[in-house]
Design a protein around this motif. Sequence first.
Motif, PDB file in Angstrom:
ATOM      1  N   SER A  28      -8.653  -1.028  -5.336  1.00 44.63           N
ATOM      2  CA  SER A  28      -8.538  -1.150  -6.800  1.00 44.63           C
ATOM      3  C   SER A  28      -9.553  -0.297  -7.565  1.00 44.63           C
ATOM      4  O   SER A  28      -9.402  -0.060  -8.755  1.00 44.63           O
ATOM      5  N   ASP A  29     -10.586   0.190  -6.870  1.00 43.99           N
ATOM      6  CA  ASP A  29     -11.551   1.052  -7.575  1.00 43.99           C
ATOM      7  C   ASP A  29     -11.018   2.474  -7.748  1.00 43.99           C
ATOM      8  O   ASP A  29     -11.561   3.248  -8.517  1.00 43.99           O
ATOM      9  N   ILE A  30      -9.951   2.813  -7.040  1.00 45.36           N
ATOM     10  CA  ILE A  30      -9.443   4.191  -7.108  1.00 45.36           C
ATOM     11  C   ILE A  30      -8.460   4.393  -8.259  1.00 45.36           C
ATOM     12  O   ILE A  30      -8.529   5.378  -8.986  1.00 45.36           O
ATOM     13  N   CYS A  31      -7.554   3.459  -8.423  1.00 44.44           N
ATOM     14  CA  CYS A  31      -6.644   3.542  -9.569  1.00 44.44           C
ATOM     15  C   CYS A  31      -6.030   2.174  -9.843  1.00 44.44           C
ATOM     16  O   CYS A  31      -6.046   1.301  -8.976  1.00 44.44           O
ATOM     17  N   PRO A  32      -5.477   1.981 -11.055  1.00 42.57           N
ATOM     18  CA  PRO A  32      -4.852   0.687 -11.343  1.00 42.57           C
ATOM     19  C   PRO A  32      -3.576   0.496 -10.518  1.00 42.57           C
ATOM     20  O   PRO A  32      -2.974   1.475 -10.078  1.00 42.57           O
ATOM     21  N   ASN A  33      -3.189  -0.754 -10.286  1.00 40.11           N
ATOM     22  CA  ASN A  33      -1.945  -1.011  -9.544  1.00 40.11           C
ATOM     23  C   ASN A  33      -1.090  -2.037 -10.283  1.00 40.11           C
ATOM     24  O   ASN A  33      -1.527  -2.631 -11.260  1.00 40.11           O
ATOM     25  N   HIS A  34       0.108  -2.259  -9.764  1.00 41.28           N
ATOM     26  CA  HIS A  34       1.083  -3.080 -10.497  1.00 41.28           C
ATOM     27  C   HIS A  34       0.976  -4.587 -10.252  1.00 41.28           C
ATOM     28  O   HIS A  34       1.650  -5.364 -10.913  1.00 41.28           O
ATOM     29  N   LEU A  35       0.117  -4.989  -9.323  1.00 45.57           N
ATOM     30  CA  LEU A  35       0.079  -6.414  -8.952  1.00 45.57           C
ATOM     31  C   LEU A  35      -0.419  -7.320 -10.080  1.00 45.57           C
ATOM     32  O   LEU A  35      -1.492  -7.099 -10.633  1.00 45.57           O
ATOM     33  N   ILE A  36       0.370  -8.333 -10.386  1.00 42.72           N
ATOM     34  CA  ILE A  36      -0.096  -9.367 -11.321  1.00 42.72           C
ATOM     35  C   ILE A  36      -0.643 -10.535 -10.508  1.00 42.72           C
ATOM     36  O   ILE A  36      -1.789 -10.898 -10.634  1.00 42.72           O
ATOM     37  N   ASP A  87       2.340   4.233 -17.070  1.00 35.98           N
ATOM     38  CA  ASP A  87       2.414   3.248 -18.161  1.00 35.98           C
ATOM     39  C   ASP A  87       2.677   3.964 -19.488  1.00 35.98           C
ATOM     40  O   ASP A  87       2.798   5.203 -19.516  1.00 35.98           O
ATOM     41  N   THR A  88       2.761   3.189 -20.557  1.00 40.26           N
ATOM     42  CA  THR A  88       3.144   3.787 -21.843  1.00 40.26           C
ATOM     43  C   THR A  88       2.113   4.791 -22.364  1.00 40.26           C
ATOM     44  O   THR A  88       2.421   5.644 -23.181  1.00 40.26           O
ATOM     45  N   GLU A  89       0.878   4.682 -21.871  1.00 40.23           N
ATOM     46  CA  GLU A  89      -0.153   5.654 -22.276  1.00 40.23           C
ATOM     47  C   GLU A  89      -0.183   6.898 -21.383  1.00 40.23           C
ATOM     48  O   GLU A  89      -0.990   7.793 -21.585  1.00 40.23           O
ATOM     49  N   GLY A  90       0.669   6.903 -20.346  1.00 42.45           N
ATOM     50  CA  GLY A  90       0.665   8.048 -19.441  1.00 42.45           C
ATOM     51  C   GLY A  90      -0.295   7.886 -18.274  1.00 42.45           C
ATOM     52  O   GLY A  90      -0.507   8.818 -17.498  1.00 42.45           O
ATOM     53  N   THR A  91      -0.889   6.700 -18.143  1.00 49.41           N
ATOM     54  CA  THR A  91      -1.793   6.459 -17.015  1.00 49.41           C
ATOM     55  C   THR A  91      -0.994   6.202 -15.748  1.00 49.41           C
ATOM     56  O   THR A  91       0.022   5.497 -15.768  1.00 49.41           O
ATOM     57  N   ILE A  92      -1.446   6.775 -14.649  1.00 48.98           N
ATOM     58  CA  ILE A  92      -0.759   6.609 -13.374  1.00 48.98           C
ATOM     59  C   ILE A  92      -1.180   5.316 -12.692  1.00 48.98           C
ATOM     60  O   ILE A  92      -2.368   4.997 -12.617  1.00 48.98           O
ATOM     61  N   VAL A  93      -0.169   4.588 -12.211  1.00 48.39           N
ATOM     62  CA  VAL A  93      -0.404   3.270 -11.618  1.00 48.39           C
ATOM     63  C   VAL A  93       0.224   3.241 -10.219  1.00 48.39           C
ATOM     64  O   VAL A  93       1.358   3.692 -10.021  1.00 48.39           O
ATOM     65  N   LEU A  94      -0.512   2.696  -9.265  1.00 45.81           N
ATOM     66  CA  LEU A  94       0.006   2.550  -7.899  1.00 45.81           C
ATOM     67  C   LEU A  94       0.996   1.372  -7.876  1.00 45.81           C
ATOM     68  O   LEU A  94       0.663   0.271  -8.316  1.00 45.81           O
ATOM     69  N   VAL A  95       2.206   1.609  -7.356  1.00 50.06           N
ATOM     70  CA  VAL A  95       3.229   0.556  -7.357  1.00 50.06           C
ATOM     71  C   VAL A  95       3.770   0.345  -5.939  1.00 50.06           C
ATOM     72  O   VAL A  95       3.250   0.886  -4.969  1.00 50.06           O
ATOM     73  N   ASP A  96       4.833  -0.428  -5.857  1.00 47.68           N
ATOM     74  CA  ASP A  96       5.564  -0.665  -4.618  1.00 47.68           C
ATOM     75  C   ASP A  96       4.704  -1.391  -3.577  1.00 47.68           C
ATOM     76  O   ASP A  96       3.741  -2.056  -3.909  1.00 47.68           O
ATOM     77  N   GLU A  97       5.080  -1.265  -2.307  1.00 51.76           N
ATOM     78  CA  GLU A  97       4.265  -1.849  -1.244  1.00 51.76           C
ATOM     79  C   GLU A  97       3.218  -0.796  -0.870  1.00 51.76           C
ATOM     80  O   GLU A  97       3.433   0.395  -1.089  1.00 51.76           O
ATOM     81  N   VAL A  98       2.103  -1.229  -0.316  1.00 50.59           N
ATOM     82  CA  VAL A  98       1.041  -0.273  -0.017  1.00 50.59           C
ATOM     83  C   VAL A  98       0.538  -0.413   1.409  1.00 50.59           C
ATOM     84  O   VAL A  98       0.140  -1.493   1.852  1.00 50.59           O
ATOM     85  N   LEU A  99       0.577   0.702   2.136  1.00 50.89           N
ATOM     86  CA  LEU A  99      -0.034   0.785   3.464  1.00 50.89           C
ATOM     87  C   LEU A  99       0.354  -0.369   4.390  1.00 50.89           C
ATOM     88  O   LEU A  99      -0.484  -0.939   5.086  1.00 50.89           O
TER      89      LEU A  99
END
Length: 298
Positions: free
Chosen positions: A69-77, A216-228
Amino acid sequence: MALTNTNLENSLPLIAKGKVRDIYEVDDSTLLFVATDRISAYDVIMKNGIKDKGKILNQISKFWFSLLSDICPNHLITTDISSLPESVLKYKDQLEGRSMLVRKYKILPLEVIVRGYITGSAWKEYKTKGTVHGIAVRPNMKESEAFDAPIFTPSTKAELGDHDENIHPSEAAKIIGEKYAAEVEELALKLYNKAREYAITKGIIIADTKFEFGVDTEGTIVLVDEVLTPDSSRFWRADTYETGRGQDSYDKQFLRNWLTTNDLAYKDGVEMPDEVAQKTSEKYVEAYVQLTGQNWSS
Ligand SMILES: Nc1ncnc2c1ncn2[C@@H]1O[C@H](COP(=O)(O)OP(=O)(O)OP(=O)(O)O)[C@@H](O)[C@H]1O
Ligand SMILES: [Mg+2]
């Protein structure tokens, strides 16, 4: 018992069924991913499932979301089902441990693959052309050898039924634009490197992996889907790793061997015998325990 299909009746709209996950829409900005116990091998889904596989994959993604989570935001709520809408709570038995509530994003139409080791389609291309996704790499590499440095090797995100196509990073820039392509390359390499360094301390080689990113709506890249997870990556055992040959799959080798021995590879509707399903289930548990250092209890 393995769960191969969810059925939430009409409490939430089912918007997609992947090979493994059933995806529901909670509202305009939220999705519910439910990882079932379905398993595919040689691109075909088996008729029966692997006990706990969906839960384990879900927990593995959750583990990485936190570590990375320190590298980029992700989609997990949350993976806590008590935050789900009231109407679905009666399906708790199908959801507990295997669901992930996520923020919905516009998805960049690219399979963001990072390869640390030469194998699979990359090895095939290298043997005939000396390149990997059109990228020049060191000569005289052996099968399964590590690249000098991990490389960004994107592929197209194919429509249903089609196969993804390996492309050069410059093609990725044409699909999602130069700015996003440069950003996802940088992020993906950082994510892979951190995960790889962590996993090797646990005796697991992450040979390669596929990420997906949203915006996201601001153009920020977010990690999604399943990971590793073992479904989106190649996990190898470090203790049996050897260059100059292909490596066994950490999780699916037993199943693959059984399929090929019985001439069932690529055939539809195959039912795994209990022993094969049980052994395979044990492999997923082992991967979870080894990777996270946590005990597994379903
Ligand atoms: N946060 C998100 N917002 C919107 N879409 C998402 C998000 N995370 C993942 N997705 C999309 O959800 C879909 C997940 O589908 P899933 O992986 O289950 O099946 P698939 O990709 O069609 O097939 P496969 O089982 O072979 O992976 C993908 O299209 C992915 O891009
Ligand atoms: Mg997918």
